[in-house]
Scaffold this motif. Sequence first.
Motif, PDB file in Angstrom:
ATOM      1  N   SER A  94       0.827  -1.209   0.000  1.00 61.49           N
ATOM      2  CA  SER A  94       0.000   0.000   0.000  1.00 61.49           C
ATOM      3  C   SER A  94       0.859   1.256   0.000  1.00 61.49           C
ATOM      4  CB  SER A  94      -0.938   0.004   1.212  1.00 61.49           C
ATOM      5  OG  SER A  94      -0.197  -0.027   2.416  1.00 61.49           O
ATOM      6  N   GLY A  95       2.061   1.165   0.583  1.00 61.30           N
ATOM      7  CA  GLY A  95       2.959   2.307   0.628  1.00 61.30           C
ATOM      8  C   GLY A  95       3.530   2.694  -0.719  1.00 61.30           C
ATOM      9  N   ARG A  96       3.382   1.797  -1.721  1.00 59.41           N
ATOM     10  CA  ARG A  96       3.887   2.126  -3.063  1.00 59.41           C
ATOM     11  C   ARG A  96       2.993   3.123  -3.792  1.00 59.41           C
ATOM     12  NH1 ARG A  96       4.847  -4.167  -4.530  1.00 59.41           N
ATOM     13  NH2 ARG A  96       6.411  -4.580  -2.923  1.00 59.41           N
ATOM     14  N   HIS A  97       1.787   3.312  -3.261  1.00 55.95           N
ATOM     15  CA  HIS A  97       0.872   4.264  -3.897  1.00 55.95           C
ATOM     16  C   HIS A  97       1.215   5.678  -3.426  1.00 55.95           C
ATOM     17  CE1 HIS A  97      -2.951   6.261  -4.935  1.00 55.95           C
ATOM     18  NE2 HIS A  97      -3.005   5.327  -5.878  1.00 55.95           N
ATOM     19  N   PRO A  98       1.270   6.644  -4.343  1.00 51.53           N
ATOM     20  CA  PRO A  98       1.674   8.009  -3.962  1.00 51.53           C
ATOM     21  C   PRO A  98       0.870   8.597  -2.810  1.00 51.53           C
ATOM     22  CG  PRO A  98       1.549   7.800  -6.353  1.00 51.53           C
ATOM     23  CD  PRO A  98       0.984   6.528  -5.780  1.00 51.53           C
ATOM     24  N   ASP A  99      -0.433   8.300  -2.774  1.00 50.17           N
ATOM     25  CA  ASP A  99      -1.292   8.904  -1.746  1.00 50.17           C
ATOM     26  C   ASP A  99      -1.051   8.320  -0.358  1.00 50.17           C
ATOM     27  OD1 ASP A  99      -2.375  10.459  -3.711  1.00 50.17           O
ATOM     28  OD2 ASP A  99      -4.159   9.218  -3.995  1.00 50.17           O
ATOM     29  N   THR A 100      -0.497   7.117  -0.277  1.00 50.44           N
ATOM     30  CA  THR A 100      -0.315   6.476   1.031  1.00 50.44           C
ATOM     31  C   THR A 100       1.155   6.239   1.363  1.00 50.44           C
ATOM     32  OG1 THR A 100      -0.662   4.335  -0.054  1.00 50.44           O
ATOM     33  CG2 THR A 100      -2.562   5.345   1.013  1.00 50.44           C
ATOM     34  N   TYR A 101       2.062   6.721   0.497  1.00 52.64           N
ATOM     35  CA  TYR A 101       3.494   6.497   0.753  1.00 52.64           C
ATOM     36  C   TYR A 101       3.919   7.090   2.086  1.00 52.64           C
ATOM     37  CZ  TYR A 101       8.505   7.248   0.696  1.00 52.64           C
ATOM     38  OH  TYR A 101       9.826   7.287   1.058  1.00 52.64           O
ATOM     39  N   TRP A 102       3.516   8.336   2.331  1.00 51.17           N
ATOM     40  CA  TRP A 102       4.010   9.033   3.518  1.00 51.17           C
ATOM     41  C   TRP A 102       3.602   8.322   4.805  1.00 51.17           C
ATOM     42  CZ3 TRP A 102       7.654  12.484   3.129  1.00 51.17           C
ATOM     43  CH2 TRP A 102       7.835  13.135   1.905  1.00 51.17           C
ATOM     44  N   GLN A 103       2.344   7.898   4.868  1.00 51.58           N
ATOM     45  CA  GLN A 103       1.899   7.200   6.077  1.00 51.58           C
ATOM     46  C   GLN A 103       2.603   5.857   6.205  1.00 51.58           C
ATOM     47  OE1 GLN A 103      -2.312   6.687   6.400  1.00 51.58           O
ATOM     48  NE2 GLN A 103      -2.218   6.038   8.535  1.00 51.58           N
ATOM     49  N   GLY A 104       2.797   5.183   5.076  1.00 49.05           N
ATOM     50  CA  GLY A 104       3.467   3.886   5.108  1.00 49.05           C
ATOM     51  C   GLY A 104       4.901   3.987   5.586  1.00 49.05           C
ATOM     52  N   VAL A 105       5.656   4.945   5.036  1.00 49.02           N
ATOM     53  CA  VAL A 105       7.065   5.059   5.409  1.00 49.02           C
ATOM     54  C   VAL A 105       7.214   5.556   6.846  1.00 49.02           C
ATOM     55  CG1 VAL A 105       7.456   7.439   4.621  1.00 49.02           C
ATOM     56  CG2 VAL A 105       9.316   5.780   4.523  1.00 49.02           C
TER      57      VAL A 105
ATOM     58  N   ASP B 142      13.969  -6.236   4.880  1.00 52.51           N
ATOM     59  CA  ASP B 142      13.523  -6.381   3.485  1.00 52.51           C
ATOM     60  C   ASP B 142      12.625  -5.226   3.057  1.00 52.51           C
ATOM     61  OD1 ASP B 142      14.918  -8.694   3.157  1.00 52.51           O
ATOM     62  OD2 ASP B 142      13.213 -10.022   3.527  1.00 52.51           O
ATOM     63  N   HIS B 143      11.649  -4.891   3.899  1.00 52.72           N
ATOM     64  CA  HIS B 143      10.688  -3.868   3.516  1.00 52.72           C
ATOM     65  C   HIS B 143      11.278  -2.464   3.642  1.00 52.72           C
ATOM     66  CE1 HIS B 143       7.529  -6.709   2.820  1.00 52.72           C
ATOM     67  NE2 HIS B 143       7.690  -7.235   4.009  1.00 52.72           N
ATOM     68  N   ALA B 144      12.264  -2.296   4.508  1.00 54.17           N
ATOM     69  CA  ALA B 144      12.968  -1.009   4.578  1.00 54.17           C
ATOM     70  C   ALA B 144      13.673  -0.727   3.261  1.00 54.17           C
ATOM     71  CB  ALA B 144      13.969  -1.015   5.728  1.00 54.17           C
ATOM     72  N   PHE B 145      14.375  -1.719   2.747  1.00 57.52           N
ATOM     73  CA  PHE B 145      15.052  -1.538   1.464  1.00 57.52           C
ATOM     74  C   PHE B 145      14.058  -1.470   0.310  1.00 57.52           C
ATOM     75  CE2 PHE B 145      18.839  -3.070   3.778  1.00 57.52           C
ATOM     76  CZ  PHE B 145      19.680  -2.011   3.465  1.00 57.52           C
ATOM     77  N   GLY B 146      12.876  -2.059   0.511  1.00 58.44           N
ATOM     78  CA  GLY B 146      11.832  -1.926  -0.502  1.00 58.44           C
ATOM     79  C   GLY B 146      11.401  -0.482  -0.654  1.00 58.44           C
ATOM     80  N   PHE B 147      11.270   0.240   0.474  1.00 61.45           N
ATOM     81  CA  PHE B 147      10.916   1.659   0.423  1.00 61.45           C
ATOM     82  C   PHE B 147      12.052   2.481  -0.187  1.00 61.45           C
ATOM     83  CE2 PHE B 147       7.511   0.711   3.475  1.00 61.45           C
ATOM     84  CZ  PHE B 147       6.513   1.567   3.028  1.00 61.45           C
ATOM     85  N   ILE B 148      13.288   2.134   0.174  1.00 62.45           N
ATOM     86  CA  ILE B 148      14.443   2.873  -0.356  1.00 62.45           C
ATOM     87  C   ILE B 148      14.539   2.721  -1.873  1.00 62.45           C
ATOM     88  CG2 ILE B 148      16.971   2.967  -0.379  1.00 62.45           C
ATOM     89  CD1 ILE B 148      16.894   2.176   2.579  1.00 62.45           C
ATOM     90  N   ALA B 149      14.152   1.536  -2.369  1.00 65.29           N
ATOM     91  CA  ALA B 149      14.291   1.244  -3.793  1.00 65.29           C
ATOM     92  C   ALA B 149      13.264   1.952  -4.662  1.00 65.29           C
ATOM     93  CB  ALA B 149      14.204  -0.270  -4.028  1.00 65.29           C
ATOM     94  N   LEU B 150      12.210   2.513  -4.052  1.00 64.42           N
ATOM     95  CA  LEU B 150      11.193   3.210  -4.839  1.00 64.42           C
ATOM     96  C   LEU B 150      11.807   4.415  -5.554  1.00 64.42           C
ATOM     97  CD1 LEU B 150       8.191   3.156  -2.323  1.00 64.42           C
ATOM     98  CD2 LEU B 150       8.509   1.719  -4.331  1.00 64.42           C
ATOM     99  N   LYS B 151      11.482   4.563  -6.827  1.00 61.12           N
ATOM    100  CA  LYS B 151      12.111   5.593  -7.651  1.00 61.12           C
ATOM    101  C   LYS B 151      11.863   6.998  -7.129  1.00 61.12           C
ATOM    102  CE  LYS B 151      11.961   2.939 -11.949  1.00 61.12           C
ATOM    103  NZ  LYS B 151      11.467   2.893 -13.354  1.00 61.12           N
ATOM    104  N   ASN B 152      10.660   7.248  -6.644  1.00 61.35           N
ATOM    105  CA  ASN B 152      10.286   8.612  -6.261  1.00 61.35           C
ATOM    106  C   ASN B 152      10.338   8.862  -4.761  1.00 61.35           C
ATOM    107  OD1 ASN B 152       9.737   9.185  -8.999  1.00 61.35           O
ATOM    108  ND2 ASN B 152       7.684   8.331  -8.794  1.00 61.35           N
ATOM    109  N   SER B 153      10.945   7.958  -4.004  1.00 65.62           N
ATOM    110  CA  SER B 153      10.988   8.148  -2.558  1.00 65.62           C
ATOM    111  C   SER B 153      11.945   9.293  -2.230  1.00 65.62           C
ATOM    112  CB  SER B 153      11.435   6.862  -1.862  1.00 65.62           C
ATOM    113  OG  SER B 153      12.696   6.445  -2.349  1.00 65.62           O
ATOM    114  N   PRO B 154      11.546  10.222  -1.347  1.00 72.08           N
ATOM    115  CA  PRO B 154      12.379  11.386  -1.013  1.00 72.08           C
ATOM    116  C   PRO B 154      13.698  10.966  -0.375  1.00 72.08           C
ATOM    117  CG  PRO B 154      10.112  11.696  -0.279  1.00 72.08           C
ATOM    118  CD  PRO B 154      10.244  10.266  -0.693  1.00 72.08           C
ATOM    119  N   LEU B 155      14.743  11.720  -0.696  1.00 69.21           N
ATOM    120  CA  LEU B 155      16.081  11.383  -0.208  1.00 69.21           C
ATOM    121  C   LEU B 155      16.151  11.409   1.315  1.00 69.21           C
ATOM    122  CD1 LEU B 155      19.052  10.804  -0.879  1.00 69.21           C
ATOM    123  CD2 LEU B 155      19.432  13.279  -0.982  1.00 69.21           C
TER     124      LEU B 155
END
Length: 528
Positions: A368-379, A402-415
């Motif tokens: 669910s965190g991969r969706h732009p609208d829910t990324y912030w709450q997920g991370v 595993d899931h921490a690196f999954g969030f890091i690997a997202l193309k548009n995740s903020p630095l």
Amino acid sequence: MTVLMKPSRWIELMNRSKTVQPFILCDFDRRLGRDMFACIAGPSVAAISAFFEQAEEQELLHECIEGLFSVARIAQYGLEDTLDELIATFLRFTTLLNPYDSAEETLFAFSKYLKPRMATLAIFTIANNFGESIRGGWRNIVDCLLKLKRLKLLPQNVLEFDAASTSSDAQPTSESGIIFPAHDPKFGGRQASGMISRFSHFLSLESPEDAVSLGMSEFEQNLKVIKQCRIGDIFSTSSNFPEDSLLNLGRSLMYAAAGKGQKFSTSVEKEVTVGFCWDLIVAISLANVHRFQAFWLSFHDYLLAVAQFPMFSPIPFSEKAIVGLFKKFSDTCSESITQSVNKILVEYPANLQTQFGWKSVLHLLSVSGRHPDTYWQGVETLIMVMSDGTHVSRTNYAYCIDHAFGFIALKNSPLEKNLKILDLLADSLGEAFQKISLARREEIRNHAVLSLQKSFKLAEELEFTPTNYTNCFNLVISVMVDDLHKKMLEYSQRENAEKEMRGMEGTLKIALELLTDVYLQFLIPISQ
């Protein structure tokens, strides 16, 4: 004397009846014809089936197929039971669902004989053109489809729908040059003759012996037939189905995905079958998303029923269901799911006591965190879990990583969020930083190396043995330096990659400094 009733005799009698007095024209109610046919539907299906079973001549087989489609055309007008019976009767001629035959025997019969392939094509042609009137027959069609999947007879793109095939103006053509009739639920007139001519063409296809002489393999022959079935179109055009038909199709797929009536030879076969069923469920749900609220309540009830099966195993059914639904409906349900997962992790983390529980919840959060609208709450939820020392344990540590690196690997995740996650990961020692040190973004690579350095500084508190220190040095740091060096050389040999090479060179320099510091820091235990 008995008079032979030829067609010409019938015409003569009809013409004479119009001149007999008194003659009254009446309004014909089509329901009368349906009710009359209902009286003879069962015997008609049985007769066609018997002829098809005994026939050897192509002309007679052709007439049986004509009769089959004629019954289907009539049955669509309120005789759903007859259509279901027709499907069940002809399905046995496919040889696909014979419980006593091995996969090899089934494949041999399908490849060598004409009738199984004809029956299969007939079944899916009916599904394509009269799907609106099919009810319980979907269960048989799904079973047939899954058997084709297990026999590896389905093309890879079975769900890649051809938009032209649903156009009223287009006449799509298969790779073999066969023109398919336009999709029309009523399927009368020109379309009806097109359906029959399609089978005429099919009957004239080369025999297995001729195909071999032309260099066509057995697999290519089978695939040629299956492609003509237009299986993907069944699901893409399900938006035309009435609710009863759609619900029967969805229920059949869910029960099949849960193993109802299925026998799996291996765990891999089970995994593939469940995944395929969920691809189909997602396909029909996507095609009917405009009436999602109308059908989803019933679909949800089916899911609950499936979960109560005595021998039901939640894996891989649950995971496939979750991933499939989130892929297609993240716009409508990802926010509520993310909120629910957040509540579980924030308020009730102690209730997650098993690896499977943590894996499921973190997987939900990740998807669910991969969706732009829910990324912030997920991370933020993930950062909260990893920040609280009481939440991370041996039970969930691997999944958190595993899931921490999954969030890091997202193309548009903020630095800044990625760096925060890396700082949290730095509190634990592992090979993960070695892998992330090869990331494309220079800031992420450099921060991963520095985080690894921080981890080794904390290692003194863990009281590692000399063997532990040596393994970490050889298997983590040395490997990382080697990989960075190879990557730098790779960029140096590419054109227009000077910037990337310089960036990788900078990361390699930091990694070499880390190697030196750690070697000197643990020189005594390493030397031991």
